[in-house]
Design an enzyme around this catalytic site. Structure first.
Site, PDB file in Angstrom:
ATOM      1  N   GLU A 229       0.454 -12.947   8.166  1.00 40.14           N
ATOM      2  CA  GLU A 229      -0.129 -14.073   7.803  1.00 40.14           C
ATOM      3  C   GLU A 229      -0.952 -14.568   9.448  1.00 40.14           C
ATOM      4  OE1 GLU A 229       1.696 -17.423   5.172  1.00 40.14           O
ATOM      5  OE2 GLU A 229       1.145 -18.400   6.634  1.00 40.14           O
TER       6      GLU A 229
ATOM      7  N   HIS B 264       0.465 -16.362   1.668  1.00 39.42           N
ATOM      8  CA  HIS B 264       0.992 -17.663   2.039  1.00 39.42           C
ATOM      9  C   HIS B 264       2.204 -17.966   1.301  1.00 39.42           C
ATOM     10  CE1 HIS B 264       0.460 -21.745   4.279  1.00 39.42           C
ATOM     11  NE2 HIS B 264       1.008 -22.019   3.044  1.00 39.42           N
TER      12      HIS B 264
ATOM     13  N   ASN C 235       1.918  15.856  -5.221  1.00 41.08           N
ATOM     14  CA  ASN C 235       1.913  17.370  -5.079  1.00 41.08           C
ATOM     15  C   ASN C 235       0.739  17.696  -5.429  1.00 41.08           C
ATOM     16  OD1 ASN C 235       3.854  20.149  -6.509  1.00 41.08           O
ATOM     17  ND2 ASN C 235       2.248  20.082  -7.703  1.00 41.08           N
TER      18      ASN C 235
END
Lengths: 150, 669
Positions: free
Chosen positions: B68, B46, B405
């Site tokens: 939202e 918000h 990796n």
């Protein structure tokens, strides 16, 4: 730099001497004027780069303007000054013979550089300013600072 | 209004909010029913929405708005938290991050987010295929018994402990009359009664929401008390405008068994192939400290000014010694001490916890695990370890590389792990700690390890080592070959357990920071990549040497030792002067000729040499004399001289002069 030629306003400049000629740099490009101090040589740098100094904690490169313009060497005197300039994120000191004047140049006094001045350093020049009996050479800083390929 | 001046603050804060979103979303994945986490995310989103709208970044604001909405639906229990839903929300935050990144690098923050927007919209309207197939989960939620309030670890412990001490634990559900005028006041009265009778452990909705009257008509409070159930009912009954009081004795076992909804969550989780378990986040994490944002440039200026002061301090000390004046002496000494403390503070001001780098990894690991169908548990320790800001900025990418990796090539597929008798879920440990003047960061996995033979075979075929040398190499040296440039090419990815993809870049980045990296590995058991980093880049230990009239600083980290060599001990080998240093042939580098130092032409019978190394190679730098070891503040030579030969920087000595720092790596071929 071209706008200097176009505007109607005065330009405040720092005037310095080099080889008995008077040069000018707009004051907003000048950070300070220092006395000569110990310079640490930087190996294998371009020949006009004298080295670096400690400018209040900032390591600042120093250029010998005489060498940069291809003029003959002269020994440093009490009048020798280092003009700290900044342009295009570069902060560099210029060694000049003397610097002791601040002037207002009316914009209309600046003319494109006449061909006859055309000496070795002409490529570093923006124009000339006629003030009564004085002739000031307007320096093009970014060209002076641009490294030349050797 | 000129918004540019707020831009920096906007970028910093947006990044912070997005980080909160990320962290909390990961947390939510672990506790899908904990709505307070959703609230947390909602708040961040918000704020972000508001900020970006104010700053005029429409795309950013729109996307945040959509996100939202979804969060709001979760909050209002209209949507269930599922891994699929989280995938979409993660996608959205990723897009948001990239937008903020683009703004930070001077862009306009525009980005095509149509797909994510659509997905979010589908979620919001409940049309996401995955949720509809689950037989209307919203219904389930509504029918959920009240006693299914979820309790975290801490709350459970409290409940269990109080039960042991003879307390009872109740869930009190109070329903207010629909026409109740001052709901908050009634809540307050109920709470007062409850607090007199026992200890309130939890309430739903939360106390803040209750105080703000942000609830419908009923709320539930969990309380431990010695009073009987009937007493509680009659006490609360005294409050007017209460319609219904429902007190149930809380049986903790009941809450341990997941309710129907939670079971569904479980099955959902099991259905997905990869799952990630994150480290437990400590409860104390939210304890905030007061901070102020300072531009790093200002800190640099402060540091420079301070160095000036230190130089002057040196001069003052000198003068006071010469004058031998007691009072002056005392004052100067005091000043020295204070400025010493100041120096420490200024240096620590630049220190940042590695947390700022580490906290981007949980999400990355989650995504990788899902993409690769592996099960991975990421453990992070020592996130509070502090490092200089300049190091922090650089270390992120190498770490990303190493973690990828480890997950991509280190950890095996679940089936393979089961077959070799390991836990299906692989563990990647990320560890940071201080030791001496260094910080260590370790990435450890319990995967397949590195095969010495295969690495050697590859390295020999690539011509990186000769078979003769290969047979004499230690395991560590062999493993380090995977970081040699030229080792990793496309074909090796599937070959030697794939390790070595771009690891040469990782190594060079770390070495450019003045650090080093070592690899330990046991085949079949896993590998550990250990990175050693200097605490700060701004201060390094150097050996000051003199060459003719000039002073140079050689970083201590690259010095093996110093020696005095007799002229007659110098040997000539193929146009190169060398010395015999402990049985090794070491080439001599005459600094005065390399640096073209104006020389006096005198030649000594003895040479002072500094033996330096770069990897396994060595060189002996010939200097005129040693001045001594010193801690110096590293300075850049500036843009103008950035390409100076064999000089990595400069420093300012006690006398105010500049000394150049020798880049030993450039001197050794």
């Amino acid at each position: 730099m071209t706008e200097i030629l176009l505007t109607d306003q005065d330009v405040k400049v720092i005037v310095f001497q080099l080889n008995e000629k008077e040069y000018a740099i707009p004051v907003n490009e000048v950070k300070s004027i220092e006395k000569l101090q110990h310079i640490t040589r930087v190996p294998k740098a371009a020949n006009y780069v004298k080295g670096v100094i400690n400018l209040r904690g900032v390591v600042t490169p120093i250029i010998d303007l005489r060498k940069r313009f291809g003029l003959e060497d002269d020994s440093y005197t009490d009048n020798t000054r280092v003009i700290i300039v900044s342009a295009e994120e570069l902060e560099v000191g210029l060694i000049v013979d003397a610097a002791n004047d601040v002037l207002d140049i009316p914009a209309n006094a600046i003319e494109p550089q006449p061909d006859v001045v055309g000496s070795v350093e002409s490529e570093y020049i923006n124009g000339v300013a006629k003030l009564e009996r004085r002739l000031l050479i307007m320096l093009n800083l970014s060209k002076v600072l641009k490294p030349t390929k050797e | 209004m000129d918004l540019n001046q707020y831009l920096e603050v906007f970028i910093d804060e947006s990044k912070e909010h997005l980080q909160t979103c990320n962290e909390q979303l990961l947390e939510l994945e672990k506790n899908p029913t904990n709505l307070s986490i959703v609230n947390e995310i909602f708040r961040s989103a918000h704020t972000l929405k508001g900020m970006s709208a104010t700053m005029g970044y429409e795309d950013l604001a729109n996307l945040t708005h959509k996100m939202e909405n979804v969060l709001d639906a979760i909050r209002n229990e209209k949507l269930l938290v599922t891994p699929e839903l989280l995938d979409v929300v993660f996608m959205a935050t990723e897009d948001l991050e990239e937008m903020v990144e683009s703004i930070a690098s001077g862009g306009d923050g525009k980005r095509d987010v149509q797909i994510v927007m659509e997905k979010l919209h589908l979620l919001e309207t409940g049309e996401m295929p995955i949720t509809t197939s689950e037989a209307a989960p919203t219904m389930e939620l509504e029918q959920r018994p009240v006693s299914s309030m979820s309790y975290d670890e801490f709350e459970r412990t409290v409940i269990i402990q109080s039960k042991e001490q003879g307390f009872s634990c109740y869930e009190v559900t109070v329903t207010l009359r629909q026409d109740c005028m001052l709901k908050a006041a009634r809540v307050f009265m109920v709470f007062e009664i409850l607090e007199k009778s026992g200890e309130v452990i939890k309430s739903s909705p939360s106390v803040e929401l209750l105080e703000d009257e942000k609830f419908d008509a009923s709320f539930t409070v969990t309380i431990v008390s010695k009073e009987s159930r009937d007493d509680l009912v009659s006490k609360i009954g005294k409050v007017s405008e209460v319609e219904e009081i429902h007190v149930t004795l809380l049986n903790l076992e009941e809450t341990v068994v997941p309710t129907k909804v939670e079971q569904k969550q479980e099955t959902l989780k099991k259905e997905e192939n990869g799952s990630v378990k994150e480290q437990e986040v400590t409860a104390a994490k939210t304890s905030s400290s007061k901070t102020i944002r300072v531009n790093i440039e200002r800190l640099d200026i402060l540091m420079n000014l301070f160095e000036e002061l230190v130089i002057d301090r040196g001069r003052l000390e000198q003068i006071s010694k010469e004058l031998n004046h007691a009072e002056l002496h005392e004052t100067v000494e005091r000043m020295s001490r204070i400025s010493g403390d100041l120096q420490n503070i200024i240096l620590t001001m630049r220190m940042v916890p590695v947390e700022t780098v580490f906290n981007r990894f949980p999400r990355m690991v989650r995504q990788l695990a899902r993409d690769l169908n592996k099960k991975i548990h990421l453990e992070i320790t020592g996130a509070e370890t502090e490092l200089d800001r300049t190091v922090i900025d650089e270390i992120g990418d190498p770490l990303v590389h190493l973690i990828r990796n480890a997950i991509d090539h280190g950890i095996e597929m679940p089936a393979a792990r089961r077959a070799s008798g390991k836990d299906e879920e692989g563990t990647v440990e990320l560890k940071a700690y201080h030791s001496g003047n260094h910080v260590f960061i370790e990435i450890q996995d319990d995967g397949n390890g590195i095969s010495r033979d295969r690495v050697l075979a590859k390295a020999i075929s690539k011509g990186i080592v000769t078979p003769e040398i290969a047979s004499t190499m230690s395991d560590r040296q062999v493993f380090e070959l995977i970081m040699a440039s030229g080792f990793s090419t496309a074909e090796t990815i599937s070959d030697i357990s794939g390790r070595g993809v771009g690891l040469d870049v990782v190594r060079s980045t770390i070495e450019s920071l003045g650090g080093s990296i070592t690899i330990d590995s046991i085949e079949g058991k896993g590998s550990t990549f250990s990175i050693q980093l200097p605490l700060t880049l701004s201060i390094i230990s150097v050996m000051l040497v003199e060459v003719e009239e000039e002073k140079y600083a050689i970083p201590l980290s690259s010095i093996i030792e110093t020696a005095i060599v007799k002229r007659s001990d110098i040997l000539n080998a193929h146009n190169q002067q060398v010395i015999d240093f402990r049985g090794k042939v070491v080439p001599l580098v005459f600094l005065n000729s390399v640096f073209e130092v104006p020389n006096s032409g005198e030649l000594d019978e003895f040479f002072s040499v500094v033996i330096v190394r770069k990897g396994d190679k060595m060189a002996a730098l010939v200097v005129d004399s040693f001045i001594g070891q010193q801690e110096v503040v590293l300075k850049s030579l500036g843009n103008y001289l950035s390409s100076a030969f064999a000089i990595s920087g400069a420093t300012i000595l006690g006398d105010g002069q500049v000394a150049l720092i020798v880049d030993c790596n450039a001197l050794i071929k």
